[in-house]
Write a protein that holds these residues in place. Structure first.
Motif, mmCIF file in Angstrom:
data_model
loop_
_atom_site.group_PDB
_atom_site.id
_atom_site.type_symbol
_atom_site.label_atom_id
_atom_site.label_comp_id
_atom_site.label_asym_id
_atom_site.label_seq_id
_atom_site.Cartn_x
_atom_site.Cartn_y
_atom_site.Cartn_z
ATOM 1 N N HIS A 12 93.725 -17.544 -39.124
ATOM 2 C CA HIS A 12 94.071 -18.882 -38.662
ATOM 3 C C HIS A 12 93.027 -19.431 -37.714
ATOM 4 O O HIS A 12 92.967 -20.614 -37.471
ATOM 5 N N ILE A 37 94.722 -20.193 -42.941
ATOM 6 C CA ILE A 37 96.120 -20.499 -43.228
ATOM 7 C C ILE A 37 96.687 -21.325 -42.078
ATOM 8 O O ILE A 37 96.682 -20.884 -40.930
ATOM 9 N N TRP A 39 99.442 -22.903 -39.616
ATOM 10 C CA TRP A 39 100.646 -22.282 -39.080
ATOM 11 C C TRP A 39 101.891 -22.646 -39.871
ATOM 12 O O TRP A 39 102.766 -21.806 -40.084
ATOM 13 N N ASN A 41 102.202 -22.986 -42.883
ATOM 14 C CA ASN A 41 102.208 -22.340 -44.197
ATOM 15 C C ASN A 41 102.307 -20.821 -44.122
ATOM 16 O O ASN A 41 102.299 -20.156 -45.162
ATOM 17 N N LEU A 42 102.411 -20.270 -42.916
ATOM 18 C CA LEU A 42 102.452 -18.820 -42.777
ATOM 19 C C LEU A 42 103.670 -18.195 -43.438
ATOM 20 O O LEU A 42 103.611 -17.071 -43.939
ATOM 21 N N HIS A 43 104.789 -18.905 -43.408
ATOM 22 C CA HIS A 43 106.038 -18.343 -43.940
ATOM 23 C C HIS A 43 106.438 -18.974 -45.260
ATOM 24 O O HIS A 43 107.619 -19.023 -45.607
ATOM 25 N N PHE A 47 101.320 -17.738 -49.312
ATOM 26 C CA PHE A 47 100.888 -16.732 -48.346
ATOM 27 C C PHE A 47 101.889 -15.590 -48.219
ATOM 28 O O PHE A 47 101.500 -14.435 -48.007
ATOM 29 N N THR A 48 103.178 -15.853 -48.354
ATOM 30 C CA THR A 48 104.158 -14.771 -48.268
ATOM 31 C C THR A 48 104.066 -13.815 -49.458
ATOM 32 O O THR A 48 104.627 -12.719 -49.405
ATOM 33 N N GLY A 54 104.345 -12.835 -42.867
ATOM 34 C CA GLY A 54 103.932 -14.169 -42.474
ATOM 35 C C GLY A 54 103.021 -14.208 -41.270
ATOM 36 O O GLY A 54 103.094 -15.122 -40.440
ATOM 37 N N ARG A 55 102.147 -13.213 -41.143
ATOM 38 C CA ARG A 55 101.212 -13.141 -40.025
ATOM 39 C C ARG A 55 99.807 -12.860 -40.555
ATOM 40 O O ARG A 55 99.637 -12.247 -41.609
ATOM 41 N N VAL A 56 98.818 -13.271 -39.770
ATOM 42 C CA VAL A 56 97.450 -12.884 -40.076
ATOM 43 C C VAL A 56 97.044 -11.759 -39.118
ATOM 44 O O VAL A 56 97.616 -11.648 -38.026
ATOM 45 N N TRP A 69 98.031 -6.125 -45.412
ATOM 46 C CA TRP A 69 98.280 -6.827 -44.156
ATOM 47 C C TRP A 69 98.539 -5.788 -43.073
ATOM 48 O O TRP A 69 98.701 -4.613 -43.382
#
Length: 229
Positions: A12, A37, A39, A41-43, A47-48, A54-56, A69
């Motif tokens: 991010h 990504i 924020w 769109n993280l969840h 990306f999921t 849902g984290r980088v 991940w």
């Protein structure tokens, strides 16, 4: 692998854990590209589909077909796959396990405690002095653990810089810029933790670190604010 296709590093741009992975990629001269990504769109998919957490960071390696991940797992994978010559690692015992030991301390201790220190001092909606003091004390405790070891050793493992050392850098570099730490006394006043400071200065001088470390304190504060939403 004679020709390495670029890996994708999902990031991010304002959180220290992708920086930690980027430093390892640079140390090993692994080509990579960054997928930013947002924020919001993280969840969400897609990306999921990469990380249900849902984290980088996360990575996608087209050379092996692996998607991973969690920064600690990513670093261990990169070492096992791309550091066959032991540039920043040992494959011998007990060093191999000692490296993992320090990496686990970083991911379970340094990262969470430092992040919580920033959160309770900068972003929590109400003041909680006991929580604020607790996490400041934990920041100093982690530094003290490292310093006690470094008083007798040049590096965390063996006689060279390894991924164990490098994993601590993004958070460690931010500490002098965390102004709220001064509420409880200047951590490095009077030459305190001199061995730790000398070690950190050596690491910050490395090209891979200089290229990957900024921003630091702002990076952590931004992450803490966004993660809570």
């Amino acid at each position: 692998m004679s020709i390495i296709k670029p890996l994708t590093l999902f990031s991010h741009g304002d959180t220290p854990n992708p920086t930690k992975v980027a430093i390892i990629l640079k140390e090993l001269s692994i080509p990579y590209k960054v997928a930013m990504i947002e924020w919001d769109n993280l969840h969400k998919e897609p990306f999921t589909n990469v990380t249900p957490n849902g984290r980088v960071p996360a990575i996608d390696d087209p050379n092996t077909g692996i998607t991973l991940w969690e920064s600690g797992a990513i670093i261990q994978y990169l070492i096992d796959t791309y550091d066959k010559e032991g540039k920043i690692s040992y494959s011998s015992s007990p060093e191999r396990y000692q490296q993992a030991q320090w990496l686990f301390f970083q991911t379970s201790g340094q990262g969470p405690y430092y992040g919580q220190a920033v959160w309770f001092h900068k972003h929590h909606p109400e003041r909680l002095p006991t929580a604020e003091e607790r996490y400041v004390r934990e920041v100093e405790r982690v530094i003290g653990v490292l310093d006690s070891w470094l008083q007798q050793h040049d590096y965390l493992v063996g006689d060279k810089v390894t991924y164990a050392d490098l994993s601590f850098i993004p958070y460690a570099a931010a500490v002098p810029r965390m102004d709220f730490l001064n509420q409880y006394g200047k951590i490095f006043e009077g030459g305190k933790y001199a061995a730790y400071q000398a070690w950190l200065e050596k690491l910050l001088a490395r090209d891979s670190v200089k290229k990957g470390i900024e921003p630091t304190a702002e990076l952590i504060e931004g992450a803490a604010n966004k993660i809570a939403k």
